[in-house]
Design a protein around this motif. Structure first.
Motif, PDB file in Angstrom:
ATOM      1  N   VAL A 117       0.852  -1.188   0.000  1.00 31.67           N
ATOM      2  CA  VAL A 117       0.000   0.000   0.000  1.00 31.67           C
ATOM      3  C   VAL A 117       0.889   1.240   0.000  1.00 31.67           C
ATOM      4  N   VAL A 118       0.485   2.261  -0.739  1.00 34.87           N
ATOM      5  CA  VAL A 118       1.193   3.543  -0.728  1.00 34.87           C
ATOM      6  C   VAL A 118       0.201   4.626  -0.333  1.00 34.87           C
ATOM      7  N   LEU A 119       0.538   5.399   0.712  1.00 28.19           N
ATOM      8  CA  LEU A 119      -0.351   6.447   1.209  1.00 28.19           C
ATOM      9  C   LEU A 119       0.385   7.784   1.245  1.00 28.19           C
ATOM     10  N   ASP A 120      -0.194   8.797   0.588  1.00 22.58           N
ATOM     11  CA  ASP A 120       0.383  10.136   0.636  1.00 22.58           C
ATOM     12  C   ASP A 120       0.224  10.759   2.015  1.00 22.58           C
ATOM     13  N   ASP A 121      -0.936  10.513   2.649  1.00 18.82           N
ATOM     14  CA  ASP A 121      -1.212  11.125   3.947  1.00 18.82           C
ATOM     15  C   ASP A 121      -1.877  10.097   4.864  1.00 18.82           C
ATOM     16  N   PRO A 122      -1.080   9.357   5.628  1.00 22.22           N
ATOM     17  CA  PRO A 122      -1.658   8.346   6.513  1.00 22.22           C
ATOM     18  C   PRO A 122      -2.367   8.927   7.722  1.00 22.22           C
ATOM     19  N   GLY A 123      -2.161  10.214   7.979  1.00 21.90           N
ATOM     20  CA  GLY A 123      -2.744  10.819   9.169  1.00 21.90           C
ATOM     21  C   GLY A 123      -1.972  10.408  10.417  1.00 21.90           C
ATOM     22  N   PRO A 124      -2.454  10.827  11.577  1.00 19.85           N
ATOM     23  CA  PRO A 124      -1.751  10.473  12.822  1.00 19.85           C
ATOM     24  C   PRO A 124      -1.838   8.973  13.100  1.00 19.85           C
ATOM     25  N   LEU A 125      -0.746   8.398  13.587  1.00 24.43           N
ATOM     26  CA  LEU A 125      -0.738   6.985  13.943  1.00 24.43           C
ATOM     27  C   LEU A 125      -1.246   6.830  15.371  1.00 24.43           C
ATOM     28  N   THR A 126      -2.207   5.947  15.551  1.00 26.42           N
ATOM     29  CA  THR A 126      -2.779   5.709  16.881  1.00 26.42           C
ATOM     30  C   THR A 126      -2.732   4.213  17.166  1.00 26.42           C
ATOM     31  N   PRO A 127      -1.563   3.714  17.581  1.00 27.38           N
ATOM     32  CA  PRO A 127      -1.426   2.279  17.819  1.00 27.38           C
ATOM     33  C   PRO A 127      -2.319   1.781  18.939  1.00 27.38           C
ATOM     34  N   SER A 128      -2.889   0.591  18.731  1.00 29.52           N
ATOM     35  CA  SER A 128      -3.695  -0.049  19.761  1.00 29.52           C
ATOM     36  C   SER A 128      -2.776  -0.644  20.820  1.00 29.52           C
ATOM     37  N   PRO A 129      -2.885  -0.219  22.081  1.00 25.76           N
ATOM     38  CA  PRO A 129      -1.973  -0.726  23.112  1.00 25.76           C
ATOM     39  C   PRO A 129      -2.143  -2.226  23.371  1.00 25.76           C
ATOM     40  N   ASP A 130      -3.295  -2.775  23.020  1.00 21.92           N
ATOM     41  CA  ASP A 130      -3.505  -4.211  23.219  1.00 21.92           C
ATOM     42  C   ASP A 130      -2.725  -5.049  22.216  1.00 21.92           C
ATOM     43  N   GLU A 131      -2.369  -4.444  21.075  1.00 17.08           N
ATOM     44  CA  GLU A 131      -1.723  -5.217  20.014  1.00 17.08           C
ATOM     45  C   GLU A 131      -0.344  -4.713  19.619  1.00 17.08           C
ATOM     46  N   VAL A 132      -0.081  -3.431  19.854  1.00 13.03           N
ATOM     47  CA  VAL A 132       1.147  -2.820  19.339  1.00 13.03           C
ATOM     48  C   VAL A 132       1.905  -2.130  20.471  1.00 13.03           C
ATOM     49  N   HIS A 133       3.173  -2.519  20.623  1.00 17.53           N
ATOM     50  CA  HIS A 133       4.023  -1.863  21.617  1.00 17.53           C
ATOM     51  C   HIS A 133       4.580  -0.554  21.081  1.00 17.53           C
ATOM     52  N   SER A 134       5.025  -0.558  19.806  1.00 20.75           N
ATOM     53  CA  SER A 134       5.612   0.646  19.225  1.00 20.75           C
ATOM     54  C   SER A 134       5.536   0.574  17.703  1.00 20.75           C
ATOM     55  N   VAL A 135       5.585   1.754  17.071  1.00 21.83           N
ATOM     56  CA  VAL A 135       5.538   1.870  15.608  1.00 21.83           C
ATOM     57  C   VAL A 135       6.829   2.526  15.133  1.00 21.83           C
ATOM     58  N   HIS A 136       7.384   1.988  14.050  1.00 22.31           N
ATOM     59  CA  HIS A 136       8.657   2.469  13.531  1.00 22.31           C
ATOM     60  C   HIS A 136       8.575   2.614  12.015  1.00 22.31           C
ATOM     61  N   HIS A 137       9.570   3.280  11.433  1.00 24.52           N
ATOM     62  CA  HIS A 137       9.627   3.473   9.986  1.00 24.52           C
ATOM     63  C   HIS A 137      10.985   3.026   9.466  1.00 24.52           C
ATOM     64  N   ALA A 138      10.969   2.128   8.487  1.00 22.86           N
ATOM     65  CA  ALA A 138      12.195   1.686   7.817  1.00 22.86           C
ATOM     66  C   ALA A 138      12.237   2.330   6.438  1.00 22.86           C
ATOM     67  N   THR A 139      13.210   3.191   6.194  1.00 25.26           N
ATOM     68  CA  THR A 139      13.245   3.895   4.921  1.00 25.26           C
ATOM     69  C   THR A 139      13.496   2.922   3.769  1.00 25.26           C
ATOM     70  N   LEU A 140      12.982   3.279   2.606  1.00 26.12           N
ATOM     71  CA  LEU A 140      13.203   2.439   1.430  1.00 26.12           C
ATOM     72  C   LEU A 140      14.689   2.333   1.112  1.00 26.12           C
ATOM     73  N   ARG A 141      15.418   3.412   1.329  1.00 24.15           N
ATOM     74  CA  ARG A 141      16.851   3.366   1.045  1.00 24.15           C
ATOM     75  C   ARG A 141      17.561   2.402   1.994  1.00 24.15           C
ATOM     76  N   LYS A 142      17.149   2.352   3.261  1.00 27.02           N
ATOM     77  CA  LYS A 142      17.753   1.396   4.197  1.00 27.02           C
ATOM     78  C   LYS A 142      17.389  -0.031   3.803  1.00 27.02           C
ATOM     79  N   LEU A 143      16.146  -0.270   3.416  1.00 28.88           N
ATOM     80  CA  LEU A 143      15.747  -1.608   2.999  1.00 28.88           C
ATOM     81  C   LEU A 143      16.543  -2.071   1.787  1.00 28.88           C
ATOM     82  N   ALA A 144      16.887  -1.143   0.905  1.00 26.92           N
ATOM     83  CA  ALA A 144      17.610  -1.492  -0.316  1.00 26.92           C
ATOM     84  C   ALA A 144      19.118  -1.582  -0.120  1.00 26.92           C
TER      85      ALA A 144
END
Length: 211
Positions: A123-150
């Motif tokens: 999925v590609v999103l121009d504007d994902p809006g604010p991230l609101t992780p569910s504490p029951d399922e998610v401890h933390s949210v992170h971002h891996a850049t495409l350049r790092k993945l490559a």
């Protein structure tokens, strides 16, 4: 003359390249069999701190896959397709809404040793809006850049006693991601970012992923 934008550094350029490469990629589907459970996950590309990146989560330290690195997603509910389940879980787990039009393709089903067949949806999103992780399922949210993945030094292969090799995706000094999630990120890297043919169904999975 206009210089084409690098898809590793520009989200719009990445969307076009991803759609083209996934459009010509013949993904493999794990066939139905007794006891097989299915799940859908999202490789969600967004812009973060000025660079395109994929959202990666660390699971809550409770329940299934406690504390493991993962992608937003979960099991299919009755009547759902993998794409529908993946988008529903994206919203339930981190508060991001995406529709069918935001999907640019999918990769191979991954047969996890836990008994799940995992379908990765890109999925590609121009504007994902604010991230609101569910504490029951998610401890933390992170971002891996495409350049790092490559990057060449991101995937590392650890020899195993049986002669196989265990993949580790090193997304940061403390981000060591194994299969299944590591396998999905590696195929995304190879097929979508680097334009290579790659399969991952036979990748070694650590014993602790069998839960």
């Amino acid at each position: 003359m206009t210089v084409p934008l690098d898809p590793l550094d520009d989200l719009t350029a990445f969307r076009g390249v991803a759609a083209e490469r996934l459009g010509s990629f013949e993904h493999e589907t794990v066939p139905d069999k007794p006891g097989l459970r299915r799940a859908g996950v999202v490789l969600c590309a967004v812009e973060h701190d000025g660079a395109p990146a994929v959202i990666v989560i660390k699971r809550a330290y409770r329940g299934r896959n406690a504390g493991q690195w993962g992608l937003p997603g979960g099991r299919l509910e009755d009547g759902e397709t993998p794409e529908e389940a993946a988008l529903r879980e994206l919203h339930e787990e981190i508060g991001v809404r995406a529709g069918p039009g935001d999907i640019v393709g999918r990769l191979d089903d991954f047969p996890a040793t836990s008994g799940f067949s995992i379908t990765p949806v890109v999925v590609v999103l121009d504007d994902p809006g604010p991230l609101t992780p569910s504490p029951d399922e998610v401890h933390s949210v992170h971002h891996a850049t495409l350049r790092k993945l490559a990057a060449d030094d991101t995937p590392r292969w650890v020899p195993q006693p049986d002669g196989g090799r265990l993949l580790q995706m090193w997304l940061a000094p403390q981000w060591r991601v194994h299969a299944p999630t590591g396998a999905l990120l590696w195929q995304f890297r190879e097929v979508v970012l680097l334009g290579r043919h790659a399969r991952v169904a036979d990748f070694v999975q650590p014993d602790w992923t069998r839960e």
